[in-house]
Every structure is written in structure tokens, then in C-alpha cells.
Design a protein around this motif. Structure first.
Motif, PDB file in Angstrom:
ATOM      1  N   MET A  70       0.844  -1.175   0.000  1.00  0.00           N
ATOM      2  CA  MET A  70       0.000   0.000   0.000  1.00  0.00           C
ATOM      3  C   MET A  70       0.891   1.240   0.000  1.00  0.00           C
ATOM      4  O   MET A  70       1.896   1.302   0.693  1.00  0.00           O
ATOM      5  N   LEU A  71       0.501   2.232  -0.752  1.00  0.00           N
ATOM      6  CA  LEU A  71       1.179   3.521  -0.753  1.00  0.00           C
ATOM      7  C   LEU A  71       0.400   4.493   0.122  1.00  0.00           C
ATOM      8  O   LEU A  71      -0.831   4.452   0.165  1.00  0.00           O
ATOM      9  N   ARG A  72       1.142   5.348   0.815  1.00  0.00           N
ATOM     10  CA  ARG A  72       0.520   6.344   1.676  1.00  0.00           C
ATOM     11  C   ARG A  72       1.130   7.706   1.389  1.00  0.00           C
ATOM     12  O   ARG A  72       2.295   7.816   1.026  1.00  0.00           O
ATOM     13  N   GLN A  73       0.321   8.735   1.601  1.00  0.00           N
ATOM     14  CA  GLN A  73       0.809  10.103   1.450  1.00  0.00           C
ATOM     15  C   GLN A  73       1.341  10.547   2.811  1.00  0.00           C
ATOM     16  O   GLN A  73       0.607  10.567   3.802  1.00  0.00           O
ATOM     17  N   ILE A  74       2.638  10.903   2.853  1.00  0.00           N
ATOM     18  CA  ILE A  74       3.333  11.182   4.104  1.00  0.00           C
ATOM     19  C   ILE A  74       3.934  12.588   4.078  1.00  0.00           C
ATOM     20  O   ILE A  74       4.435  13.046   3.048  1.00  0.00           O
ATOM     21  N   LEU A  75       3.927  13.258   5.217  1.00  0.00           N
ATOM     22  CA  LEU A  75       4.544  14.574   5.335  1.00  0.00           C
ATOM     23  C   LEU A  75       6.033  14.480   5.038  1.00  0.00           C
ATOM     24  O   LEU A  75       6.745  13.664   5.616  1.00  0.00           O
ATOM     25  N   LEU A  76       6.522  15.321   4.130  1.00  0.00           N
ATOM     26  CA  LEU A  76       7.951  15.415   3.843  1.00  0.00           C
ATOM     27  C   LEU A  76       8.584  16.553   4.641  1.00  0.00           C
ATOM     28  O   LEU A  76       9.622  16.381   5.259  1.00  0.00           O
ATOM     29  N   ALA A  77       7.948  17.723   4.594  1.00  0.00           N
ATOM     30  CA  ALA A  77       8.524  18.887   5.270  1.00  0.00           C
ATOM     31  C   ALA A  77       7.437  19.876   5.658  1.00  0.00           C
ATOM     32  O   ALA A  77       6.360  19.905   5.061  1.00  0.00           O
ATOM     33  N   LYS A  78       7.781  20.687   6.666  1.00  0.00           N
ATOM     34  CA  LYS A  78       6.848  21.712   7.133  1.00  0.00           C
ATOM     35  C   LYS A  78       7.632  22.953   7.533  1.00  0.00           C
ATOM     36  O   LYS A  78       8.631  22.867   8.235  1.00  0.00           O
ATOM     37  N   LEU A  79       7.175  24.095   7.035  1.00  0.00           N
ATOM     38  CA  LEU A  79       7.661  25.392   7.504  1.00  0.00           C
ATOM     39  C   LEU A  79       6.605  25.882   8.491  1.00  0.00           C
ATOM     40  O   LEU A  79       5.470  26.179   8.099  1.00  0.00           O
ATOM     41  N   HIS A  80       6.957  25.941   9.770  1.00  0.00           N
ATOM     42  CA  HIS A  80       5.984  26.213  10.825  1.00  0.00           C
ATOM     43  C   HIS A  80       6.065  27.662  11.291  1.00  0.00           C
ATOM     44  O   HIS A  80       7.127  28.153  11.649  1.00  0.00           O
ATOM     45  N   ARG A  81       4.925  28.338  11.260  1.00  0.00           N
ATOM     46  CA  ARG A  81       4.764  29.721  11.708  1.00  0.00           C
ATOM     47  C   ARG A  81       5.554  30.705  10.850  1.00  0.00           C
ATOM     48  O   ARG A  81       6.151  31.657  11.356  1.00  0.00           O
ATOM     49  N   ALA A  82       5.522  30.491   9.529  1.00  0.00           N
ATOM     50  CA  ALA A  82       6.097  31.469   8.606  1.00  0.00           C
ATOM     51  C   ALA A  82       5.209  32.710   8.615  1.00  0.00           C
ATOM     52  O   ALA A  82       3.998  32.614   8.780  1.00  0.00           O
ATOM     53  N   THR A  83       5.814  33.858   8.424  1.00  0.00           N
ATOM     54  CA  THR A  83       5.088  35.118   8.371  1.00  0.00           C
ATOM     55  C   THR A  83       4.919  35.543   6.919  1.00  0.00           C
ATOM     56  O   THR A  83       5.906  35.618   6.181  1.00  0.00           O
ATOM     57  N   VAL A  84       3.690  35.795   6.511  1.00  0.00           N
ATOM     58  CA  VAL A  84       3.427  36.262   5.143  1.00  0.00           C
ATOM     59  C   VAL A  84       4.014  37.668   5.005  1.00  0.00           C
ATOM     60  O   VAL A  84       3.696  38.565   5.785  1.00  0.00           O
ATOM     61  N   THR A  85       4.883  37.846   3.996  1.00  0.00           N
ATOM     62  CA  THR A  85       5.559  39.131   3.796  1.00  0.00           C
ATOM     63  C   THR A  85       4.976  39.930   2.641  1.00  0.00           C
ATOM     64  O   THR A  85       5.211  41.129   2.548  1.00  0.00           O
ATOM     65  N   GLU A  86       4.254  39.256   1.746  1.00  0.00           N
ATOM     66  CA  GLU A  86       3.651  39.972   0.616  1.00  0.00           C
ATOM     67  C   GLU A  86       2.481  39.184   0.061  1.00  0.00           C
ATOM     68  O   GLU A  86       2.419  37.966   0.184  1.00  0.00           O
ATOM     69  N   CYS A  87       1.543  39.910  -0.531  1.00  0.00           N
ATOM     70  CA  CYS A  87       0.393  39.320  -1.227  1.00  0.00           C
ATOM     71  C   CYS A  87       0.244  40.049  -2.557  1.00  0.00           C
ATOM     72  O   CYS A  87       0.324  41.280  -2.595  1.00  0.00           O
ATOM     73  N   ASP A  88       0.023  39.297  -3.641  1.00  0.00           N
ATOM     74  CA  ASP A  88      -0.131  39.902  -4.967  1.00  0.00           C
ATOM     75  C   ASP A  88      -1.290  39.222  -5.682  1.00  0.00           C
ATOM     76  O   ASP A  88      -1.125  38.157  -6.282  1.00  0.00           O
ATOM     77  N   LEU A  89      -2.440  39.815  -5.596  1.00  0.00           N
ATOM     78  CA  LEU A  89      -3.651  39.279  -6.206  1.00  0.00           C
ATOM     79  C   LEU A  89      -3.517  39.141  -7.716  1.00  0.00           C
ATOM     80  O   LEU A  89      -4.084  38.238  -8.326  1.00  0.00           O
ATOM     81  N   ASN A  90      -2.752  40.014  -8.363  1.00  0.00           N
ATOM     82  CA  ASN A  90      -2.656  40.033  -9.819  1.00  0.00           C
ATOM     83  C   ASN A  90      -1.619  39.087 -10.397  1.00  0.00           C
ATOM     84  O   ASN A  90      -1.502  38.977 -11.613  1.00  0.00           O
TER      85      ASN A  90
END
Length: 118
Positions: free
Chosen positions: A1-21
Motif C-alpha cells: 500500500m502507498l501512503r501520502q506522508i509529510l515530507l517537510a513543514k515550515l511552521h509559523r512562517a510570516t506572510v511578507t507579501e500578497c499579490d492578487l494580480n
């Protein structure tokens, strides 16, 4: 059986920019990608700790050492600059691979610098 497993996590990163366009994706500092093993164009899940929103997107490389965590496209409506987020990627593994696998969990400070790697 194959399973989907966590590889990596960046925990509590702060969003520095948002660009809707922009046409979509999350921009992540190249140094964080290297330390976590995450790759450009890889699918990731993003969980906004601040407001509870969740979405999936793909990674684009941000400037090395900049601390950038940029949310682009439609997902920019789900977060705000300053929000804390968790970014996670996954891999498909069989039972043998899972036995020896340990995910890379990176804890970040408010400037998206590495505090510790678990």
C-alpha cells in the motif's frame, strides 16, 4: 500500500507579501526551500494560523536570504501580510520507506529565519 506522508513543514512562517494580480503560487525564500527539501513547482498545502483559511498551491523560488513568503493569485484573498502560516509538502511512500522516514520540520521566527529544525 502507498501512503501520502509529510515530507517537510515550515511552521509559523510570516506572510511578507500578497499579490492578487500574479498568476498564482507561493513564493518562498530559496534558503528555506533548500533546508526543507521543498522544490520549485511542487504542490504545497498552506494553513493560515491567523484566520483558519487553508489552500493548496505550488512553489516558486524567492530571493535567497530575503525571508519572503509571498502569496499570489486568488489565494492572496485568503491571507494578509503579517499572517502566520504553515506550509507543508507530502510524498507518496510504501511501508518500507515510511519506516525510515523522518519529516523535516522547520520552526521559523517572526522574520522567517530558522529557529530550529526538528
Amino acid at each position: 500500500m502507498l501512503r501520502q506522508i509529510l515530507l517537510a513543514k515550515l511552521h509559523r512562517a510570516t506572510v511578507t507579501e500578497c499579490d492578487l494580480n500574479y498568476n498564482g503560487s507561493i513564493k518562498i525564500d530559496e534558503e528555506l526551500l533548500e533546508k526543507s527539501g521543498m522544490r520549485e513547482f511542487e504542490r504545497v498545502d498552506v494553513f493560515d494560523i491567523t484566520n483558519g483559511n487553508r489552500f493548496s498551491t505550488y512553489i516558486i523560488v524567492g530571493e535567497r536570504g530575503s525571508g519572503v513568503i509571498g502569496i499570489n493569485g486568488a489565494a492572496a484573498r485568503l491571507v494578509q501580510v503579517g499572517d502566520k502560516v504553515i506550509v507543508m509538502n507530502y510524498g507518496i511512500m510504501d511501508e518500507t520507506e515510511i519506516e525510515n522516514h523522518k519529516p523535516c520540520i522547520i520552526l521559523l521566527n517572526d522574520n522567517n529565519k530558522i529557529e530550529s529544525i526538528l
